[in-house]
Design a protein around this motif. Structure first.
Motif, PDB file in Angstrom:
ATOM      1  N   MET A 212      16.023  52.679  23.577  1.00 27.23           N
ATOM      2  CA  MET A 212      17.399  52.688  24.034  1.00 27.23           C
ATOM      3  C   MET A 212      17.886  51.244  24.141  1.00 27.23           C
ATOM      4  N   ALA A 213      19.094  50.990  23.676  1.00 27.95           N
ATOM      5  CA  ALA A 213      19.672  49.651  23.755  1.00 27.95           C
ATOM      6  C   ALA A 213      19.889  49.257  25.211  1.00 27.95           C
ATOM      7  N   SER A 214      19.774  47.966  25.472  1.00 33.60           N
ATOM      8  CA  SER A 214      19.861  47.448  26.838  1.00 33.60           C
ATOM      9  C   SER A 214      20.891  46.326  26.919  1.00 33.60           C
ATOM     10  N   VAL A 215      21.671  46.350  28.009  1.00 30.53           N
ATOM     11  CA  VAL A 215      22.691  45.333  28.259  1.00 30.53           C
ATOM     12  C   VAL A 215      22.422  44.697  29.617  1.00 30.53           C
ATOM     13  N   LEU A 216      22.527  43.391  29.646  1.00 32.96           N
ATOM     14  CA  LEU A 216      22.421  42.646  30.889  1.00 32.96           C
ATOM     15  C   LEU A 216      23.825  42.247  31.337  1.00 32.96           C
ATOM     16  N   ILE A 217      24.185  42.617  32.552  1.00 35.74           N
ATOM     17  CA  ILE A 217      25.474  42.254  33.137  1.00 35.74           C
ATOM     18  C   ILE A 217      25.236  41.110  34.105  1.00 35.74           C
ATOM     19  N   ILE A 218      25.889  39.983  33.836  1.00 31.56           N
ATOM     20  CA  ILE A 218      25.683  38.757  34.601  1.00 31.56           C
ATOM     21  C   ILE A 218      26.979  38.394  35.316  1.00 31.56           C
ATOM     22  N   ASN A 219      26.881  38.201  36.619  1.00 29.31           N
ATOM     23  CA  ASN A 219      28.022  37.777  37.426  1.00 29.31           C
ATOM     24  C   ASN A 219      27.728  36.434  38.062  1.00 29.31           C
ATOM     25  N   GLY A 220      28.716  35.563  38.007  1.00 29.07           N
ATOM     26  CA  GLY A 220      28.557  34.202  38.491  1.00 29.07           C
ATOM     27  C   GLY A 220      29.036  33.981  39.910  1.00 29.07           C
ATOM     28  N   PRO A 221      29.406  32.739  40.209  1.00 30.84           N
ATOM     29  CA  PRO A 221      29.671  32.317  41.575  1.00 30.84           C
ATOM     30  C   PRO A 221      30.825  33.067  42.240  1.00 30.84           C
ATOM     31  N   ASN A 222      30.592  33.358  43.497  1.00 33.37           N
ATOM     32  CA  ASN A 222      31.553  33.992  44.403  1.00 33.37           C
ATOM     33  C   ASN A 222      31.789  35.466  44.133  1.00 33.37           C
ATOM     34  N   LEU A 223      31.229  36.002  43.063  1.00 35.40           N
ATOM     35  CA  LEU A 223      31.443  37.425  42.777  1.00 35.40           C
ATOM     36  C   LEU A 223      30.657  38.313  43.733  1.00 35.40           C
ATOM     37  N   ASN A 224      29.682  37.752  44.425  1.00 39.60           N
ATOM     38  CA  ASN A 224      28.996  38.484  45.490  1.00 39.60           C
ATOM     39  C   ASN A 224      29.945  38.792  46.653  1.00 39.60           C
ATOM     40  N   LEU A 225      31.088  38.127  46.702  1.00 42.75           N
ATOM     41  CA  LEU A 225      32.067  38.328  47.776  1.00 42.75           C
ATOM     42  C   LEU A 225      33.206  39.264  47.382  1.00 42.75           C
ATOM     43  N   LEU A 226      33.081  39.909  46.219  1.00 39.47           N
ATOM     44  CA  LEU A 226      34.146  40.837  45.810  1.00 39.47           C
ATOM     45  C   LEU A 226      34.358  41.887  46.894  1.00 39.47           C
ATOM     46  N   GLY A 227      35.613  42.252  47.085  1.00 40.22           N
ATOM     47  CA  GLY A 227      35.974  43.202  48.125  1.00 40.22           C
ATOM     48  C   GLY A 227      36.409  42.505  49.403  1.00 40.22           C
ATOM     49  N   GLN A 228      35.960  41.268  49.578  1.00 37.30           N
ATOM     50  CA  GLN A 228      36.334  40.468  50.750  1.00 37.30           C
ATOM     51  C   GLN A 228      37.175  39.262  50.363  1.00 37.30           C
ATOM     52  N   ARG A 229      36.847  38.655  49.238  1.00 31.60           N
ATOM     53  CA  ARG A 229      37.463  37.401  48.814  1.00 31.60           C
ATOM     54  C   ARG A 229      38.758  37.673  48.057  1.00 31.60           C
ATOM     55  N   GLN A 230      39.848  37.132  48.534  1.00 36.58           N
ATOM     56  CA  GLN A 230      41.151  37.223  47.885  1.00 36.58           C
ATOM     57  C   GLN A 230      41.423  38.608  47.288  1.00 36.58           C
ATOM     58  N   PRO A 231      41.478  39.642  48.108  1.00 36.75           N
ATOM     59  CA  PRO A 231      41.702  40.988  47.572  1.00 36.75           C
ATOM     60  C   PRO A 231      43.037  41.121  46.833  1.00 36.75           C
ATOM     61  N   GLU A 232      43.990  40.258  47.136  1.00 35.76           N
ATOM     62  CA  GLU A 232      45.270  40.289  46.414  1.00 35.76           C
ATOM     63  C   GLU A 232      45.115  39.858  44.965  1.00 35.76           C
ATOM     64  N   VAL A 233      44.054  39.138  44.653  1.00 36.59           N
ATOM     65  CA  VAL A 233      43.767  38.702  43.280  1.00 36.59           C
ATOM     66  C   VAL A 233      42.695  39.575  42.645  1.00 36.59           C
ATOM     67  N   TYR A 234      41.601  39.822  43.398  1.00 39.45           N
ATOM     68  CA  TYR A 234      40.419  40.452  42.826  1.00 39.45           C
ATOM     69  C   TYR A 234      40.228  41.910  43.238  1.00 39.45           C
ATOM     70  N   GLY A 235      41.077  42.426  44.137  1.00 36.24           N
ATOM     71  CA  GLY A 235      40.976  43.814  44.560  1.00 36.24           C
ATOM     72  C   GLY A 235      39.967  44.005  45.675  1.00 36.24           C
ATOM     73  N   THR A 236      39.746  45.265  46.020  1.00 39.04           N
ATOM     74  CA  THR A 236      38.868  45.590  47.143  1.00 39.04           C
ATOM     75  C   THR A 236      37.541  46.213  46.705  1.00 39.04           C
ATOM     76  N   THR A 237      37.353  46.363  45.414  1.00 38.35           N
ATOM     77  CA  THR A 237      36.093  46.902  44.900  1.00 38.35           C
ATOM     78  C   THR A 237      34.994  45.857  45.065  1.00 38.35           C
ATOM     79  N   THR A 238      33.835  46.288  45.537  1.00 39.64           N
ATOM     80  CA  THR A 238      32.717  45.361  45.714  1.00 39.64           C
ATOM     81  C   THR A 238      31.908  45.236  44.422  1.00 39.64           C
ATOM     82  N   LEU A 239      31.069  44.222  44.377  1.00 40.87           N
ATOM     83  CA  LEU A 239      30.186  44.058  43.219  1.00 40.87           C
ATOM     84  C   LEU A 239      29.234  45.245  43.113  1.00 40.87           C
ATOM     85  N   ALA A 240      28.745  45.754  44.232  1.00 34.52           N
ATOM     86  CA  ALA A 240      27.869  46.935  44.209  1.00 34.52           C
ATOM     87  C   ALA A 240      28.605  48.139  43.624  1.00 34.52           C
TER      88      ALA A 240
END
Length: 146
Positions: free
Chosen positions: A1-29
């Motif tokens: 089965m083909a495999s894909v690696l999804i890589i997230n960089g700096p500050n994306l661990n704060l999704l859902g909390q950081r600037q929700p007006e720009v990045y929304g309220t969905t978390t990285l999880a």
């Protein structure tokens, strides 16, 4: 089965909390769970990782060669500054889709430059978390047998 690696960089661990007006309220999880569900429908295996450190991201990219068939990368601010990340992607010779939650071309001028776009098969920006699913669709067309 083909495999894909999804890589997230700096500050994306704060999704859902950081600037929700720009990045929304969905978390990285939340994004990772949605990607896992979508990947299953596409017949893909996925792995997800996040780091705030440029060298760690480079190490992860290097480690993808021979293990994964493609990459999805949201490099955050490193998109606009890191020639080293661009070189790492080029060196592993894997198809990569660049993703951004916001439309980087409608934001500050410094965000209009992407070093990663030079080595990406495409860039998806401005569609929020759905952009990751779109990236998986694009990679699935490239890396799965017909």
């Amino acid at each position: 089965m083909a495999s894909v690696l999804i890589i997230n960089g700096p500050n994306l661990n704060l999704l859902g909390q950081r600037q929700p007006e720009v990045y929304g309220t969905t978390t990285l999880a939340d994004i990772e769970m949605a990607c896992a569900r979508h990947a299953e429908t596409l017949g893909l295996d996925i792995s997800c990782t996040q780091s705030n450190h440029e060298g760690a991201l480079i190490d992860v990219i290097h480690g993808a060669k021979g293990v994964h068939n493609g990459l999805v990368i949201n490099a955050g601010a490193y998109t606009h500054t890191s020639i080293a990340l661009m070189d790492a992607v080029a060196s592993v010779e894997l198809p990569m889709v660049e993703v951004h939650l916001s439309n980087i071309h409608a934001r500050e001028a410094f965000r209009h430059v992407s070093y990663l776009s030079k080595v990406a098969i495409g860039q998806i920006c401005g569609f929020g978390p759905k952009g990751y699913l779109m990236a998986l669709d694009a990679l699935a067309e490239r890396i799965t047998p017909k």
